[in-house]
Write a protein that holds these residues in place. Structure first.
Motif, PDB file in Angstrom:
ATOM      1  N   UNK A  12      50.600 -96.698  54.082  1.00 56.17           N
ATOM      2  CA  UNK A  12      50.138 -96.565  55.414  1.00 56.17           C
ATOM      3  C   UNK A  12      48.764 -96.694  55.778  1.00 56.17           C
ATOM      4  N   UNK A  13      47.917 -96.422  54.942  1.00 57.26           N
ATOM      5  CA  UNK A  13      46.449 -96.608  55.087  1.00 57.26           C
ATOM      6  C   UNK A  13      45.860 -97.814  55.607  1.00 57.26           C
ATOM      7  N   UNK A  14      45.234 -97.849  56.598  1.00 57.75           N
ATOM      8  CA  UNK A  14      44.689 -99.126  57.169  1.00 57.75           C
ATOM      9  C   UNK A  14      43.221 -99.241  56.897  1.00 57.75           C
ATOM     10  N   UNK A  15      42.819-100.532  57.092  1.00 58.71           N
ATOM     11  CA  UNK A  15      41.311-100.689  56.942  1.00 58.71           C
ATOM     12  C   UNK A  15      40.283 -99.814  57.630  1.00 58.71           C
ATOM     13  N   UNK A  16      40.504 -99.173  58.823  1.00 53.77           N
ATOM     14  CA  UNK A  16      39.758 -98.364  59.647  1.00 53.77           C
ATOM     15  C   UNK A  16      39.688 -97.151  58.902  1.00 53.77           C
ATOM     16  N   UNK A  17      40.845 -96.696  58.354  1.00 59.23           N
ATOM     17  CA  UNK A  17      40.906 -95.283  57.288  1.00 59.23           C
ATOM     18  C   UNK A  17      40.087 -95.452  56.394  1.00 59.23           C
ATOM     19  N   UNK A  18      39.861 -96.699  55.550  1.00 59.98           N
ATOM     20  CA  UNK A  18      39.050 -96.814  54.315  1.00 59.98           C
ATOM     21  C   UNK A  18      37.594 -96.627  54.994  1.00 59.98           C
ATOM     22  N   UNK A  19      37.107 -97.344  55.932  1.00 56.33           N
ATOM     23  CA  UNK A  19      36.082 -97.518  56.711  1.00 56.33           C
ATOM     24  C   UNK A  19      35.314 -96.027  56.863  1.00 56.33           C
ATOM     25  N   UNK A  20      36.145 -95.204  57.288  1.00 53.66           N
ATOM     26  CA  UNK A  20      35.952 -93.854  57.843  1.00 53.66           C
ATOM     27  C   UNK A  20      35.689 -93.038  56.456  1.00 53.66           C
TER      28      UNK A  20
END
Length: 631
Positions: A380-388
């Motif tokens: 469920x991890x999205x790109x925005x989560x990785x960036x944060x």
């Protein structure tokens, strides 16, 4: 209705009638010419004023010509046809004018320059670097002998015909000031053909004088200074000509303690500062790294974020982190991030996660990415989560290490100022354009084998291999593993063929090496900066007679002195600085336009005139370029 044969017969009759009419006209012309010649022989007409036949419309066929008047013969344009001495003088004048025009220099923009033009839509506009302007200035003085060419964005033909080049820098004036108060710049707007957006140098850890004055060392200069001083680091200490420069497009806070840039207390494993392996701004452009450039941020890099809001100065003690990403193909027909791995200098996994793309995966590319349907099923991890996550856990002076790292940052949609690319610092082909695979580099230099499994690549394994390669190089030398700069496995440097972006020398010294001269006119603090960028510790006996400096009390005096001295130098630099309070009213804009007009009217022709509004932090500048040619 008429038959086709009848129509053909009628058309033939019309053609025959036209031919008969043409024959009658030709006969009339022959008779008229004979009459004029016979009359001219018996008249008092001058040989230089022969009679000319009248237009056919004035005399119908069959009429006799009784007039004996000498009128000038008309040419095809209807104007009198010259002959004799008048014709020779006219041809001579035209030849001289054509030759003069061909000898005039020509300036024109290429595609990159057109993209930076203010005439281009804001959404599609990509500003130039101040270094681009520097390259044009040097080329106007040195031509093909210039260490760097402006061919990336413009063309300057017949540079050797230029009488002078004049540069006026107006510091703290921005593109916004010009666009918002365009009616206050009537002379600039109407006279200068080329208007371009420039990336403001003060938006990063730099200033206008340094960006304009410092030129990265060429390969020949690297060889010269290394031969003379042993290493470039020693040359920085012992020579007044070599400068250590770290340039970036990112918001970097200055070192508050004022430490020495060379940081002699290196980590025990490093034989030279790891900062020397960092890609420069220009190299990042060449390697297609995402950069926070206005114009690209709104268009090409929409949705990209910085790894930090503010950065700290990078040092030889800044931590390195190996990073690698894996991608899968999605319904948009492009690759999207599906895994990212980061390892620290102790080769421990610092961060590792699978990422669910925004679009549905159509091809897992398992044999390359190692990603399978089963792995991604419950992610469920999205790109925005990785960036944060990365923005939170990475240090403000972190050095990212990777193979073709620009691709990974594009996948992450992130931008970072301090990067080491193993595809750049290692080269076994002897050709900068031809890159070597990470697998090959690992086998060649680490004697390790990676990417062997049938299940595809492992991003943790790849990021670890990149970091090991960077660490190995730091234990050897700057030229280790580089077939272009030295022997592949030797610590002894051979003659380098390429220069370096990490060290620089003075632009003014470059442009005055042969028969050129230069003058710098500015306020006292500005002139001192230019002096420092020529010789770090300027002494009376070391002064360069080809470079003159004048310090004035205010901007008006700078312009006046510049106009007075302009005819004596091939390169003229005038540098004024506007204070924040001066930019509140509109009077200053009229004054700037007046200054530009005075300089333009006093410059020798043909001359290249460049006006630079330097911009300020987070607000780009602009430049105006015009060739003043002989009338």
């Amino acid at each position: 209705m008429k038959s086709k044969s009848t129509k053909r017969i009628e058309n033939k009759k019309k053609k025959m009638a036209a031919l008969i009419e043409i024959s009658r006209l030709n006969e009339y012309d022959r008779n008229l010419k004979k009459t004029q010649i016979s009359e001219a022989n018996g008249s008092n007409c001058s040989e230089l004023e022969p009679s000319v036949k009248k237009p056919r419309t004035e005399a119908p066929i069959g009429d006799s010509i009784d007039q004996k008047v000498c009128v000038p013969e008309l040419g095809p344009s209807g104007k009198p046809k010259l002959s004799g001495l008048e014709l020779q003088e006219l041809k001579k004048m035209l030849r001289e004018k054509t030759t003069k025009m061909r000898q005039q220099p020509v300036f024109k923009l290429r595609d990159v320059g057109i993209n930076a033009s203010l005439a281009t839509d804001l959404e599609n506009r990509v500003p130039l670097f101040l270094a681009d302007l520097q390259h044009l200035i040097m080329y106007s003085q040195l031509g093909h002998h210039s260490p760097y060419s402006p061919a990336r964005w413009c063309a300057l033909e017949k540079f050797n015909r230029l009488a002078t080049t004049c540069v006026l820098v107006v510091e703290n004036m921005t593109l916004y000031h010009y666009m918002a108060h365009g009616n206050m710049f009537p002379f600039v707007s109407s006279t200068f053909e080329h208007k371009l957006e420039i990336l403001a140098p003060n938006s990063s850890n730099s200033d206008v004088v340094r960006e304009l004055s410092m030129v990265p060392l060429t390969g020949t200069q690297v060889k010269k200074f290394c031969t003379q001083y042993g290493t470039l680091e020693e040359a920085v200490h012992k020579s007044s000509e070599v400068f250590d420069t770290v340039r970036s497009l990112f918001p970097i806070e200055k070192d508050k303690e004022g430490k020495n840039q060379l940081y002699p207390d290196l980590p025990p494993t490093d034989r030279f500062p790891r900062t020397q392996l960092l890609l420069s701004g220009w190299q990042m452009v060449e390697e297609n790294f995402p950069l926070p450039i206005k114009g690209l941020m709104e268009n090409k890099y929409a949705g990209y974020v910085l790894t930090k809001d503010r950065y700290e100065d990078v040092t030889p003690h800044s931590k390195m982190f190996g990073i690698d990403c894996e991608m899968c193909k999605t319904t948009i027909g492009d690759l999207e991030l599906t895994r990212v791995s980061v390892v620290d200098e102790d080769l421990n996994t610092f961060y590792d996660t699978l990422v669910k793309p925004e679009n549905r995966i159509t091809d897992y590319l398992t044999r390359f990415s190692g990603i399978t349907y089963k792995m991604m099923k419950n992610i469920t991890t999205r790109l925005q989560d990785v960036q944060e996550d990365l923005r939170r856990i990475l240090p403000a002076d972190a050095i990212l290490v990777g193979q073709s790292l620009g691709n990974d940052l594009h996948a992450l949609k992130m931008m970072h100022p301090y990067v080491i690319d193993t595809s750049v610092i290692y080269n076994i082909t002897g050709d900068r354009v031809r890159k070597t695979k990470l697998k090959t580099l690992t086998e060649e230099f680490l004697s390790e084998r990676i990417q062997e499994g049938k299940g595809g690549h492992c991003s943790t394994e790849d990021s670890m291999a990149s970091l090991k390669l960077a660490q190995l190089k730091l234990t050897k030398s700057l030229y280790f593993g580089d077939a272009v700069m030295g022997n592949l496995h030797s610590e002894i440097r051979t003659c380098p063929e390429l220069g370096t972006y990490n060290y620089a020398t003075s632009m003014l010294k470059q442009t005055t090496k042969v028969d050129k001269t230069a003058v710098v006119v500015g306020l006292n603090e500005i002139t001192s900066k230019y002096k420092y960028c020529v010789d770090k510790e300027l002494k009376v006996q070391q002064q360069n007679e080809k470079i003159k400096y004048f310090s004035e009390k205010n901007c008006k005096e700078v312009v006046k002195k510049m106009c007075d001295s302009m005819g004596m130098f091939s390169l003229n630099i005038g540098h004024v600085k506007l204070q924040e309070g001066q930019l509140e009213g509109t009077k200053v804009f009229k004054n700037v336009d007046k200054w530009v007009k005075e300089i333009y009217e006093n410059i020798s022709t043909p001359g290249l005139v460049i006006v630079l509004f330097s911009g300020v932090e987070r607000s780009n500048g602009c430049c105006f370029i015009q060739l003043k040619r002989d009338v």
